[in-house]
Design an enzyme around this catalytic site. Structure first.
Site, PDB file in Angstrom:
ATOM      1  N   ASP A  17       0.817  -1.217   0.000  1.00 53.65           N
ATOM      2  CA  ASP A  17       0.000   0.000   0.000  1.00 53.65           C
ATOM      3  C   ASP A  17       0.849   1.265   0.000  1.00 53.65           C
ATOM      4  O   ASP A  17       0.339   2.355  -0.245  1.00 53.65           O
ATOM      5  CB  ASP A  17      -0.966   0.016   1.195  1.00 53.65           C
ATOM      6  CG  ASP A  17      -0.244  -0.137   2.529  1.00 53.65           C
ATOM      7  OD1 ASP A  17       0.508   0.792   2.909  1.00 53.65           O
ATOM      8  OD2 ASP A  17      -0.428  -1.170   3.195  1.00 53.65           O
ATOM      9  N   GLU A  56       7.371  -6.680  -2.727  1.00 50.14           N
ATOM     10  CA  GLU A  56       5.944  -6.968  -2.612  1.00 50.14           C
ATOM     11  C   GLU A  56       5.586  -8.100  -3.564  1.00 50.14           C
ATOM     12  O   GLU A  56       5.941  -8.060  -4.744  1.00 50.14           O
ATOM     13  CB  GLU A  56       5.132  -5.706  -2.942  1.00 50.14           C
ATOM     14  CG  GLU A  56       3.645  -5.924  -3.164  1.00 50.14           C
ATOM     15  CD  GLU A  56       2.926  -6.541  -1.972  1.00 50.14           C
ATOM     16  OE1 GLU A  56       2.212  -7.543  -2.175  1.00 50.14           O
ATOM     17  OE2 GLU A  56       3.078  -6.025  -0.838  1.00 50.14           O
ATOM     18  N   ASP A 105       8.479 -12.726  -4.369  1.00 50.56           N
ATOM     19  CA  ASP A 105       8.209 -13.371  -3.086  1.00 50.56           C
ATOM     20  C   ASP A 105       9.262 -12.918  -2.083  1.00 50.56           C
ATOM     21  O   ASP A 105      10.464 -13.046  -2.339  1.00 50.56           O
ATOM     22  CB  ASP A 105       8.252 -14.887  -3.268  1.00 50.56           C
ATOM     23  CG  ASP A 105       7.986 -15.627  -1.977  1.00 50.56           C
ATOM     24  OD1 ASP A 105       8.930 -15.747  -1.164  1.00 50.56           O
ATOM     25  OD2 ASP A 105       6.851 -16.080  -1.768  1.00 50.56           O
ATOM     26  N   GLY A 106       8.825 -12.384  -0.960  1.00 48.62           N
ATOM     27  CA  GLY A 106       9.751 -11.836   0.024  1.00 48.62           C
ATOM     28  C   GLY A 106      10.720 -12.868   0.565  1.00 48.62           C
ATOM     29  O   GLY A 106      11.897 -12.569   0.798  1.00 48.62           O
ATOM     30  N   ASP A 154       6.634  -6.122   6.820  1.00 47.84           N
ATOM     31  CA  ASP A 154       5.250  -5.636   6.863  1.00 47.84           C
ATOM     32  C   ASP A 154       4.371  -6.700   6.224  1.00 47.84           C
ATOM     33  O   ASP A 154       3.859  -6.529   5.124  1.00 47.84           O
ATOM     34  CB  ASP A 154       5.164  -4.300   6.110  1.00 47.84           C
ATOM     35  CG  ASP A 154       3.751  -3.727   6.102  1.00 47.84           C
ATOM     36  OD1 ASP A 154       2.910  -4.208   6.880  1.00 47.84           O
ATOM     37  OD2 ASP A 154       3.488  -2.806   5.303  1.00 47.84           O
ATOM     38  N   SER A 155       4.216  -7.803   6.917  1.00 47.25           N
ATOM     39  CA  SER A 155       3.523  -8.958   6.346  1.00 47.25           C
ATOM     40  C   SER A 155       2.060  -8.992   6.751  1.00 47.25           C
ATOM     41  O   SER A 155       1.633  -8.333   7.700  1.00 47.25           O
ATOM     42  CB  SER A 155       4.195 -10.248   6.830  1.00 47.25           C
ATOM     43  OG  SER A 155       4.073 -10.353   8.239  1.00 47.25           O
ATOM     44  N   THR A 156       1.295  -9.798   6.009  1.00 42.23           N
ATOM     45  CA  THR A 156      -0.048 -10.141   6.442  1.00 42.23           C
ATOM     46  C   THR A 156       0.077 -11.164   7.568  1.00 42.23           C
ATOM     47  O   THR A 156       1.173 -11.510   8.000  1.00 42.23           O
ATOM     48  CB  THR A 156      -0.839 -10.731   5.269  1.00 42.23           C
ATOM     49  OG1 THR A 156      -0.113 -11.853   4.730  1.00 42.23           O
ATOM     50  CG2 THR A 156      -1.036  -9.703   4.155  1.00 42.23           C
ATOM     51  N   ASP A 157      -1.042 -11.674   8.050  1.00 42.60           N
ATOM     52  CA  ASP A 157      -0.996 -12.694   9.094  1.00 42.60           C
ATOM     53  C   ASP A 157      -0.414 -13.991   8.522  1.00 42.60           C
ATOM     54  O   ASP A 157      -0.387 -14.180   7.293  1.00 42.60           O
ATOM     55  CB  ASP A 157      -2.400 -12.924   9.656  1.00 42.60           C
ATOM     56  CG  ASP A 157      -2.858 -11.743  10.494  1.00 42.60           C
ATOM     57  OD1 ASP A 157      -2.303 -11.538  11.581  1.00 42.60           O
ATOM     58  OD2 ASP A 157      -3.758 -11.000  10.042  1.00 42.60           O
ATOM     59  N   PRO A 195      -0.211 -16.354   1.512  1.00 47.29           N
ATOM     60  CA  PRO A 195       1.095 -15.901   1.021  1.00 47.29           C
ATOM     61  C   PRO A 195       2.036 -15.407   2.119  1.00 47.29           C
ATOM     62  O   PRO A 195       3.252 -15.435   1.956  1.00 47.29           O
ATOM     63  CB  PRO A 195       0.732 -14.758   0.062  1.00 47.29           C
ATOM     64  CG  PRO A 195      -0.677 -15.018  -0.335  1.00 47.29           C
ATOM     65  CD  PRO A 195      -1.328 -15.644   0.865  1.00 47.29           C
TER      66      PRO A 195
END
EC number: 2.5.1.16
Length: 284
Positions: free
Chosen positions: A89, A109, A141-142, A159-162, A166
């Protein structure tokens, strides 16, 4: 009789849910990786969700983004190269790039779709960060990037999602080991580690890995309203002594940086590392 509002119900946790009104749906599409939605809410402004889990909002994103950037950068004191894993974002890049002392930011990202629709629907988050010449946007892919990068980063921000879908690979011991290798001596790794009251295992597992990797491994906390269920934890790992920087030095560095914040202060920085007992009990 008035029409009932349309509610978005987030069910990230097994026995707890939160709901926000969808006052106006602006975007709803599925990419190769996840379902993206943006809607307007009377309290939080524009809201971004991935698979119906709130990721960020116009109203309270400043807390999360400021605490994951200014804490490690100002604690380090001489960060020139920063890597952001995730953050499509643009909010994290926005805060990092406030530091004119930072020469280069790599943002990795996995989903180009997140970046493109954030530019269109959430421009208030990035505030032009994607156009900054110091930013190198890598769509990859991080975990794979961290495995192969030459590194040389003073600060790495995850800064990842849960840890589902992914984002799951960004919570593994292997990933953390690769991230440490990519740090300069005295470099700092920070991560988002969820809400410990509801996601205790997430913090415990990260801290177990950090303690095996770093001389100084802990977490710090901040309360973000839309990450419901209590204060959020941010993992902290370094082999240096940046956490012990005195308040007076942080105050001077903050003043010298000349940046404007809405949540972060040097005093909050120091206090964020004071952990409640239930959080300490989650740390191995």
């Amino acid at each position: 009789m008035t029409d009932m509002p349309n509610w978005m119900r987030e069910q990230l946790h097994g026995h707890y849910a939160q709901s926000l009104t969808v006052d106006k749906l602006l975007y709803d599409s599925e990419t190769d990786h996840q379902r993206l939605r943006v809607f307007e809410n009377g309290t939080f402004g524009r809201v971004l969700t991935l698979d119906d889990v709130i990721q960020t909002t116009e109203g309270d994103n400043f807390i999360y983004h400021e605490m994951l950037t200014h804490v490690p950068i100002l604690a380090h004191g001489a960060a020139k190269r920063v890597c952001i894993v995730g953050g499509g974002d643009g909010g994290m890049a926005r805060e990092v790039l406030k530091h004119t002392s930072v020469d280069h930011v790599t943002m990795v990202e996995i989903d180009a779709g997140v970046v493109e629709f954030s530019k269109e629907y959430l421009p208030m988050l990035s505030q032009g960060a994607f156009d900054d010449p110091r930013l190198d946007l890598v769509i990859a892919d991080g975990a794979e990037y961290m495995k192969t990068t030459q590194g040389g980063y003073d600060v790495i921000i995850v800064d990842s999602t849960d840890p589902i879908g992914p984002g799951e690979v960004l919570f593994t011991d292997t990933f953390y080991g690769h991230a440490k290798r990519a740090l300069t001596p005295g470099g700092i790794l920070v991560t988002q580690n969820g809400v410990p009251f509801l996601q205790g295992d997430e913090l415990t597992n990260t801290m177990r890995a950090f303690k095996a990797l770093f001389a100084d491994a802990t977490c710090y906390m901040a309360t973000v309203p839309t990450y419901a269920g209590g204060p959020m934890a941010f993992g902290w790992g370094t082999d240096g002594d940046a956490r012990a920087v005195p308040l007076e030095i942080l105050q001077q560095r903050f003043a010298d940086a000349g940046i404007t914040t809405d949540y972060y202060t040097p005093e909050v920085h120091k206090a964020a590392f004071a952990l409640p007992r239930y959080v300490l009990n989650l740390m191995p």
